[in-house]
Design a protein around this motif. Structure first.
Motif: not given
Length: 137
Positions: A79-83
């Motif tokens: 994601g933008n800031s997550s995985l």
């Protein structure tokens, strides 16, 4: 896919003769070291970036002392800031546990999530679950 071979320890074996269920999340985490290194190359907790948001484990088969286990880890979403990661533990060609975990790239000093850099995204992309599935069939 990332892979990590683990040799079960006697201390991880419970009273009924198999590896205790509390050990499996620890093994999953041990297999994430290469991913942690991407976000915090010096492994400094002062600069640590990977904050866990959610973790789920499904136990499929018993795991035993005296036989190595293989932990396999794939990136299932960036994601933008997550995985999100998808993980498996195998022993003697038997799938014994599956895990799913979500991490956020977090700046401890600013106390907020940060975008995952393009260079890290590129490296994580090499381990995407669907890439390996596509290559196999």
């Amino acid at each position: 896919m990332y892979e990590k071979m683990i040799e079960p320890r006697v201390s991880e074996t419970d009273g009924v003769g198999h590896i205790n269920n509390t050990t499996v999340p620890v093994w999953f985490e041990a297999a994430r070291n290469e991913i942690f290194k991407l976000f915090t190359p010096d492994h400094s907790f002062k600069n640590w970036k990977m904050i866990i948001l959610n973790m789920n484990v499904a136990y499929k088969s018993q795991i035993y002392f005296g036989q190595d286990v293989l932990v396999k880890t794939w990136v299932s979403r960036i994601g933008n800031s997550s995985l999100e990661l998808y993980e498996e533990i195998w022993q003697n060609d038997i799938l014994c546990a599956e895990g799913k975990v979500t991490y956020v790239n977090f700046n401890l000093e600013a106390q907020k999530a940060e975008r995952i850099s393009d260079s890290i995204r590129e490296e994580l992309g090499k381990h995407l679950l669907h890439n390996e599935t596509d290559e196999e069939g």
